[in-house]
Design a protein around this motif. Structure first.
Motif, mmCIF file in Angstrom:
data_model
loop_
_atom_site.group_PDB
_atom_site.id
_atom_site.type_symbol
_atom_site.label_atom_id
_atom_site.label_comp_id
_atom_site.label_asym_id
_atom_site.label_seq_id
_atom_site.Cartn_x
_atom_site.Cartn_y
_atom_site.Cartn_z
ATOM 1 N N PHE A 92 0.830 -1.206 0.000
ATOM 2 C CA PHE A 92 0.000 0.000 0.000
ATOM 3 C C PHE A 92 0.865 1.257 0.000
ATOM 4 C CE2 PHE A 92 -1.817 3.349 2.707
ATOM 5 C CZ PHE A 92 -2.847 3.765 1.884
ATOM 6 N N LEU A 93 1.896 1.272 0.825
ATOM 7 C CA LEU A 93 2.778 2.439 0.875
ATOM 8 C C LEU A 93 3.528 2.625 -0.441
ATOM 9 C CD1 LEU A 93 4.221 2.084 4.496
ATOM 10 C CD2 LEU A 93 2.419 3.624 3.694
ATOM 11 N N ALA A 94 3.907 1.518 -1.085
ATOM 12 C CA ALA A 94 4.574 1.622 -2.384
ATOM 13 C C ALA A 94 3.636 2.236 -3.418
ATOM 14 C CB ALA A 94 5.047 0.241 -2.835
ATOM 15 N N GLY A 95 2.383 1.785 -3.441
ATOM 16 C CA GLY A 95 1.419 2.370 -4.365
ATOM 17 C C GLY A 95 1.137 3.826 -4.065
ATOM 18 N N LEU A 96 1.069 4.168 -2.779
ATOM 19 C CA LEU A 96 0.831 5.562 -2.402
ATOM 20 C C LEU A 96 1.997 6.447 -2.827
ATOM 21 C CD1 LEU A 96 -1.061 7.519 -0.922
ATOM 22 C CD2 LEU A 96 0.163 6.968 1.194
ATOM 23 N N THR A 97 3.208 5.922 -2.720
ATOM 24 C CA THR A 97 4.385 6.686 -3.150
ATOM 25 C C THR A 97 4.348 6.953 -4.650
ATOM 26 O OG1 THR A 97 5.697 5.696 -1.367
ATOM 27 C CG2 THR A 97 6.899 6.702 -3.194
#
Length: 206
Positions: A195-200
């Motif tokens: 999720f954090l990778a996609g948000l980045t």
């Protein structure tokens, strides 16, 4: 505890009978260990269930918004075509040729190719959502196994109860229940990382 004072001494050659001292001592310690083991695992699974549920609900909101960008925006397409029609009317009213009005780049026939960053974001978030729901499902299944492990204790001689308890305990290892309890947090961590990778990626594309 002083088991020698609590339980009578067995007669010679009867140390493994149905009500022998060894079975009483075994069951006394096994019941304490089982209660602590299942309580610890249930507490850990309860925390994971709450977090996975909240995280999945938040992630679903993000996915619902970004997934719309994977298909043509018909509202934007309609606005563009209306703007072109309005420009044509103005051109005709001014005596200008219709070819002088630029064509709208958006139309139902125009090919649609979503932005690569949006594709990556949705792919990462869908995998993250799948992992989060899988972790919640595994947690529920393990909690059911633990409940069945502690319930429906057999009746009969203490030796029979000890054998059934040992069979159930070995079944926990055979079905990798302890590995599942330890692996569910790893699945949740991977889900959050995706999720954090996609948000980045999403923030970098703005």
């Amino acid at each position: 505890d002083d088991y020698e004072a609590k339980y009578p001494e067995d007669e010679p050659f009867h140390e493994a009978d149905e009500n022998a001292r060894v079975w009483h001592v075994y069951m006394e310690h096994a019941e304490v260990d089982d209660a602590k083991m299942t309580a610890d695992m249930r507490d850990a699974l309860d925390v994971l269930l709450v977090f996975a549920g909240l995280f999945a609900s938040v992630l679903t909101t993000f996915v619902a918004q970004t997934s719309q960008q994977l298909s043509p925006d018909f509202a934007e397409m309609t606005a563009s075509l209306l703007f072109e029609a309005n420009a044509l009317q103005r051109a005709l009213a001014a005596g200008m040729p219709p070819d002088s009005v630029p064509h709208s780049p958006l139309s139902p026939e125009s090919p649609f190719v979503p932005n690569s960053s949006i594709v990556w974001v949705n792919a990462l978030w869908m995998v993250s959502l799948t992992l989060s729901l899988s972790a919640a499902l595994l947690a529920v299944i393990v909690k059911q196994w633990l409940r069945r492990y502690m319930e429906n204790r057999p009746t009969g001689s203490v030796r029979e109860r000890a054998r059934v308890r040992q069979f159930r305990f070995l079944s926990l290892w055979q079905w990798h229940v302890f590995s599942l309890v330890g692996g569910i947090p790893v699945i949740v961590h991977i889900s959050v990382a995706l999720f954090l990778a996609g948000l980045t990626i999403l923030l970098a594309s703005l």
